[in-house]
Every structure is written in structure tokens, then in C-alpha cells.
Write an enzyme that holds these catalytic residues in place. Structure first.
Site, PDB file in Angstrom:
ATOM      1  N   ASP A 175       6.089   5.829  -1.738  1.00 18.47           N
ATOM      2  CA  ASP A 175       6.859   4.891  -2.496  1.00 18.47           C
ATOM      3  C   ASP A 175       8.249   4.763  -1.438  1.00 18.47           C
ATOM      4  O   ASP A 175       8.588   5.540  -0.769  1.00 18.47           O
ATOM      5  CB  ASP A 175       7.402   5.518  -3.554  1.00 18.47           C
ATOM      6  N   GLU A 219       5.303   1.541   1.257  1.00 17.83           N
ATOM      7  CA  GLU A 219       5.515   0.561   0.526  1.00 17.83           C
ATOM      8  C   GLU A 219       6.976  -0.200   1.690  1.00 17.83           C
ATOM      9  O   GLU A 219       7.892   0.700   1.811  1.00 17.83           O
ATOM     10  CB  GLU A 219       5.933   0.608  -0.838  1.00 17.83           C
TER      11      GLU A 219
END
Length: 611
Positions: free
Chosen positions: A323, A352
Site C-alpha cells: 500500500d 501501489e
């Protein structure tokens, strides 16, 4: 009586003194590349003790911080066989001990195969997928209780619900599952997404136990499926026990306390960026409830490395999705990534990097030709292709092609593939848990869903689909995140619509599912799609034609984004058609004579296996 009271007092004092509230990692494994392990001990005034260890194992370092409740003890486990070691703590005449196990490692663990372009990744949010165990919907030790009537509340989905529906995912044709985080998130509210974790060694009790998570991986491996853990290196939740009693002041980024990130990831490599702007991007917090971790602190970085490796070994994981990768300290996150891939050379990690420029996304991929200019290497094998996602999000509503609109957006996106080191290791997607729902954007136009899935499943890279889209699920992001994260129909007792079964699906859900199942299962065994070369042609009349080909096979993809039917002149594609004379459409089974023009209907596509 006085003597008895004195003895009782000493026993109570010894018990209090001897208490260790946390030991992390809770155990380790033999034969690891990372053999020097820093064991964190947490307890009241634990740092007042001297420490030793049994069986001739060497303590190479003992680190104390300004907080006496922490002690970091580094041991060398190289050549130490599986066994139970004993840490002994001593303060004056008072001693106590704590066992630390070195476990046997799974055979060939270091060489585990990870996810790649042969896979299709199924993204799900466990709280919203299926409730397999109603008894764990709430936990007495966690603040937020189940409330399915609250859109942003806990709804009760769990690991058991995923296990119960693995056959559904396998039938669909997905080969890997990326679940949003499952470690404990003890926020008072809005904890269902689990990105504000309060204990990164413990699965959230409302999802199940650590053993349940391990069982999920085992059940998936029986089906030749892969489990990808969503790992958060950038921040924890404000309820994390280490935030409540910090090991060091700089364990988290302090301003002092909270400061908002400016979210400007370009400052990470902008040669003209001010130091202040770069700091507020990397060190600023996402929100006040997510304290930002300081990966430039060696204790923090080592803690995160060990935790990530521990989960891979413990749960037998097949990959990580990280993330907010580009918000981390860039040097720290590169060391974290390299440490994991040094331990597991074939382990894939996708980060990400939510940016809208190929060069900026490429910067974060391993061996990037862009980052090389600044002598930087993230060592991150895979990044998420957000620019391709941007094209998916509007192109199918652009019926009238122009210089910049229509299918040219896909062509222009792929024209920049030279910026990447490895385009086969890009994660490609129509949507995810943070974006608008594809079926909402296109008002559940099934033809447009077919166009999107055709490109997604035949394009270079690793396709990722978002739970429920394969049955036509929509959701309006304008109404809040909860609307794009609705419960999967049939995942809860009492649901009147059970889309997990063929008999339970509505006619519309069946149309979506049957198409998705057909194209995903076809893709499974198509090496030419997984690793073949991509050759594409400039779109004409909003019709995009490209080929996936290798030495033995060729697939021709025709996507007509116009509302009108078009005649395709095959002589235009002579360099790829070569000696091929016919093509069979994967979707309809119809054969096409390549010596003649091909008529394709408006808003439709063909996937031709060339013969």
C-alpha cells in the site's frame, strides 16, 4: 503472618518484574538468509535487565531506547537447527526466562514461485465478501462491533467466508487472491478496511485467527491458487500498541505530532523540489488516525523487514501488494524490498504508485531506466499501471474518435512502454477498492464490460479484477467508499440473492459471470498472452487492433469502440498475419477467413486465435 505477607509481596513483585507483554517476532525459522534476528521484548521496565541466551547462541547486540519498556536483542541464528532457545533476564538476584523457538523451515521455501503474468488476481475486501463464521463478527477485545446496517461499519465478512467460496473464485478463472489487509485494526470506527493496523503480528479476530489465515493459504494451494497479502509499510493505526507507548520518539514521523501529507509524490524525484515539500510528502501522515512510520530509523526498518519475512514463512504466502509504496522513505523502502527479494529471489511484490504519468510510475519499478538517471533502484519488481486504468475509466464512452479521444488512449499508453524495465510485470486493472466501479461508470452496459475485459485479459501485464464486477456489481464512489465496497450478494445468511451459485444468480448476473468465466479460463493456459510480444496498430475509426505473438502462436485482438459496424481490411496487418489463413473467435467460436475483410459490429470485440 508478617512473614507470609512478605513472601506474598515478593511473589507479586517477581511476577510483575518478570512480565513480558510482547515478544516479536514470536519465533523464527532455521536456514534463513536473514539469520541475525532482532527480538523485541516489551514489558514494564524490561530494559533494566541484563539478558543471556541458551545453547551457545550468540547475542550480537542489545539495544535500549529512551523508553525502558523496550529491549531489542539481536541474536545470530546462522547454523542453528530447529529447537527452543531460552532467553534469561536478570536484575540483581531476580531472574526470569522466555522461550524463543527456531522452527523447521518448509522445504524449498526460499525458491517459492510467486504471481506473474500467467495469473489473474482477484481483489476482495474480507469484511464485504462473505461471512463464514458469525461467532466472530464482534470481538470483546476490539472496539468496533458488527453493524451491517451501517454502510461504513463492520459487516462480518471473514476468512472462513473466503475459504467457503474458493471454488467460486476458481471456477471464475482467477488464480490468485489479493485480500485487503487482515491484521488487527482496533479503530473505534471505519475499521473494516483494516489499513490502520494496531498489531501487525496478529490477524484481526473479526476475520479469524493466525491459524485461519494459514489455513486459507493451504486451501488455496490445494487448488493451485496463490495468496497475496496486502502489506502496509507507510503507516499504522493510532490504536497500535507501539504508538500508545513509543519505543523511540522518532519511531513515527513527528512535526511534532501530526502533519498532513501533501500527497505530491513527484517531490520524491523532482530535482527542483524544495526539501520542505519532499519532507511533507514522505513524512506527512495520510490522516490523523494513521501515524506515519519512519523507515529511516534502523529499528523501524528492521522491524518491518522481519515482520514481512515472518508472514511469508509462517503463512506460506505467494506475494505482497504494498500500500502507498511511493509515500515511504525512498531509501528505506528500497532496503525493505531488497531484503525480502534477497530472501526469496522469485517472490513478486507489486507496489501501489498512484500516479498518472508512465515515467513517474516507472521510477518505482526495479531497474527502472528512469530512476537510473538518479542512481536509484527501488528493487520493487512490479508496479500498478494507473495510466492504463485511466484509459479504461473513460474511453468506452468516447464513441467519436478524435486525435486524443477514443481507442488512441490505449495506443498512446502502450507507446510509452519503453519507459518500463518489465511490462509483463505491471499490474493492470479496470478498477480497485479505491476507484470508481467500472460498471457504475458505464451504467452496467454489458457491451462496454465486454470491451474492457477483452483488453484487460489480452493485454501485457498481470490482470486484476475487483470482487463482484464479474456479476455486474456497481457502486457510486461519489456516495463514499462504502458504496464501492458493498457486500457480495449471497455471502450472508438470509441474503435473498446468492450470486455464488449458478442457480442463485439473476439473469443479468449470469450474463456477466458466464462471459467472465469463459474469457478468464481461456486465458489460463495461453502462454502467448502471458509472455508473448505485443504489436499494435494505430486505431482507425475508433477500432483498435493488436497482436500477441511468439514463435509458435499468434492471437489477433480487434476492439470496435465505435457504435457503428466496421469492415476490417486485413491487408493492413500483413506483417502479423503472414501465412495465417483463418482465425477462430474465442468468444463466439466463429471462424473468420483472413483472406477477406472482417465485419465487426459496433461496441464489440473479437479475439482470434490464428491458424
Amino acid at each position: 503472618m508478617k512473614k507470609q505477607i512478605t513472601v506474598l509481596f515478593l511473589l507479586i513483585a517477581t511476577f510483575t518484574f518478570a512480565q513480558i507483554d510482547k515478544m516479536e517476532p514470536p519465533f523464527w525459522y532455521e536456514g534463513m538468509n536473514k539469520s541475525e534476528i532482532q527480538v523485541l521484548f516489551y514489558g514494564k521496565n524490561i530494559a533494566e535487565n541484563t539478558v543471556s541466551i541458551s545453547n551457545d547462541v550468540v547475542i550480537t547486540n542489545v539495544t535500549k531506547t529512551e523508553n525502558p519498556n523496550y529491549l531489542f536483542v539481536t541474536i545470530d541464528t546462522k547454523n542453528v537447527a530447529s529447537q527452543t532457545l531460552k532467553f534469561t533476564f536478570k536484575n540483581g538476584k531476580k531472574t526470569f526466562s522466555k522461550d524463543f523457538e527456531i522452527k523447521k523451515r518448509k522445504e524449498n521455501s526460499a525458491l517459492r514461485k510467486s504471481f506473474d503474468a500467467s495469473d489473474v488476481m482477484y481483489l476482495l475486501m474480507p469484511d464485504r465478501f462473505a461471512n463464514g463464521n458469525e461467532s466472530n463478527d464482534s470481538s470483546p477485545n476490539l472496539q468496533e462491533k458488527a453493524n451491517r446496517s451501517l454502510p461504513g461499519g463492520r459487516h462480518g465478512g471473514d476468512i472462513e467466508g473466503i475459504i467457503n467460496n474458493l471454488d467460486y473464485i476458481q471456477e471464475l478463472g482467477a488464480t490468485a487472491i489479493w485480500s485487503t489487509p487482515m491484521c488487527e485494526d482496533n479503530d473505534k470506527g471505519y475499521s473494516y478496511h483494516t489499513y490502520g493496523q494496531s498489531d501487525v503480528y496478529q490477524i484481526d479476530a473479526r476475520y479469524g485467527s493466525n491459524e485461519d489465515y494459514k489455513r486459507l493459504a493451504a486451501e488455496m494451494h490445494k487448488r493451485d491458487m496463490k495468496l497475496i497479502k496486502d502489506y502496509v509499510t507507510n503507516h499504522w493505526g493510532a490504536e497500535h500498541w507501539m504508538f500508545k507507548d513509543m519505543p523511540t520518539y522518532d519511531w513515527f514521523h513527528q512535526f511534532p505530532g501530526y502533519a498532513q501529507s501533501n500527497y505530491r509524490m513527484t517531490t520524491q524525484y523532482d530535482p527542483n523540489a524544495s526539501k520542505r515539500d519532499a519532507k511533507y510528502c514522505m513524512d506527512g501522515w495520510f490522516v490523523p488516525s494513521m501515524p506515519d512510520l519512519n523507515q529511516s530509523n534502523p529499528l523501524v526498518l528492521n522491524y518491518l523487514i522481519q515482520n514481512a519475512i515472518w508472514w511469508i514463512e509462517y503463512a506460506d504466502l505467494d506475494g505482497y501488494r504494498v500500500d502507498t509504496y511511493s509515500y515511504n522513505d525512498k531509501d528505506g523502502i528500497a532496503k525493505w524490498t531488497k531484503a525480502i527479494t534477497d530472501e526469496y529471489p522469485y517472490f513478486n511484490i507489486v507496489g501501489e504508485v498512484w500516479m498518472h504519468d508512465q515515467a513517474q510510475i516507472s521510477y518505482w519499478q526495479k531497474n527502472s531506466p528512469i530512476a537510473r538517471i538518479q542512481s536509484y533502484n527501488s528493487y520493487l519488481p512490479s508496479v500498478m499501471d494507473f495510466t492504463l486504468h485511466d484509459a479504461f475509466g473513460n474511453v468506452f464512452n468516447e464513441d467519436n474518435a478524435s486525435w486524443n479521444d477514443g481507442m488512441i488512449k490505449f495506443y498512446d499508453n502502450l507507446a510509452n512502454d519503453f519507459l518500463y524495465d518489465n511490462t509483463n510485470n505491471l499490474l493492470i486493472f479496470l478498477e480497485n477498492h479505491d476507484t470508481g466501479r467500472f460498471n457504475q461508470i458505464y451504467k452496467n452496459d454489458f457491451k462496454k464490460y465486454q470491451l474492457g475485459m477483452t483488453i484487460l485479459t489480452t493485454m501485457r501485464g498481470i490482470p486484476q479484477i475487483y470482487y463482484g464486477s464479474e456479476i455486474g456489481m456497481a457502486g457510486d464512489k461519489g456516495k463514499g467508499d462504502a458504496d464501492i465496497r458493498q457486500d457480495f450478494p449471497g455471502g450472508w445468511k438470509g441474503d435473498t440473492n446468492n450470486a455464488f451459485t449458478n442457480s442463485g444468480r439473476t439473469a443479468s448476473q449470469k450474463q456477466y459471470f458466464d462471459f467472465s468465466k469463459k474469457i478468464l479460463n481461456w486465458r489460463k493456459n495461453k502462454e502467448v498472452i502471458h509472455t508473448g510480444k505485443l504489436t499494435h496498430y494505430i486505431p482507425q475509426n475508433n477500432v483498435y487492433v493488436y497482436f500477441r505473438h511468439n514463435d509458435t502462436e499468434s492471437v489477433m485482438v480487434i476492439v470496435n469502440n465505435d457504435i457503428k459496424k466496421h469492415q476490417i481490411n486485413n491487408s493492413h496487418f500483413e506483417e502479423n498475419l503472414k501465412n495465417f489463413t483463418s482465425g477462430k473467435d474465442v468468444l463466439s467460436g466463429q471462424n473468420y477467413d483472413l483472406k477477406q475483410d472482417i465485419l465487426i459490429e459496433g461496441k464489440s470485440s473479437l479475439i482470434l486465435e490464428l491458424k
